[in-house]
Design an enzyme around this catalytic site. Structure first.
Site, short mmCIF file in Angstrom:
data_model
loop_
_atom_site.label_atom_id
_atom_site.label_comp_id
_atom_site.label_asym_id
_atom_site.label_seq_id
_atom_site.Cartn_x
_atom_site.Cartn_y
_atom_site.Cartn_z
N LEU A 8 0.99 -1.29 0.04
CA LEU A 8 0.08 -0.19 -0.02
C LEU A 8 0.86 1.05 0.09
O LEU A 8 2.09 1.10 0.60
CB LEU A 8 -0.84 -0.04 1.18
CG LEU A 8 -2.06 -1.05 1.36
CD1 LEU A 8 -2.66 -0.88 2.70
CD2 LEU A 8 -2.92 -1.08 -0.02
N ASP A 9 0.57 2.35 -0.60
CA ASP A 9 1.27 3.49 -0.87
C ASP A 9 1.14 4.17 0.65
O ASP A 9 0.34 3.87 1.16
CB ASP A 9 0.41 4.50 -1.48
CG ASP A 9 0.97 5.82 -1.85
OD1 ASP A 9 0.87 6.68 -0.98
OD2 ASP A 9 1.83 5.84 -2.82
#
Length: 79
Positions: A36-37
């Site tokens: 995930l960013d």
């Protein structure tokens, strides 16, 4: 310990940060099923021990994303 842990990843934290913390706490082999960013929040699936062997099965499955959008607004990130 073997299994899957679902973590609600906070903003400004990388997926690698979560894995590193889990390894330190659990003293086990730990992995995750997708990055995930750092600015994103949401579900991070973490695998522990023998469950790390099924990470590929989990990531190769069909995924569906559902989102709501509102047009005509501007955010501080200019999205």
């Amino acid at each position: 310990m073997d299994g899957i842990i679902i973590i609600n990843k906070p903003k400004n934290c990388t997926s690698h940060d979560i894995v590193r913390k889990a390894k330190k706490i659990l003293n086990e082999k730990v992995g995750h099923t997708g990055t995930l960013d750092p600015l994103a929040t949401g579900v991070l699936v973490v695998t522990v021990g023998e469950a790390t062997k099924i990470s590929e099965l989990l990531t190769s499955s069909f995924k569906e994303y559902i989102a709501d959008i509102e047009l005509g607004i501007e955010t501080d990130t200019l999205d």
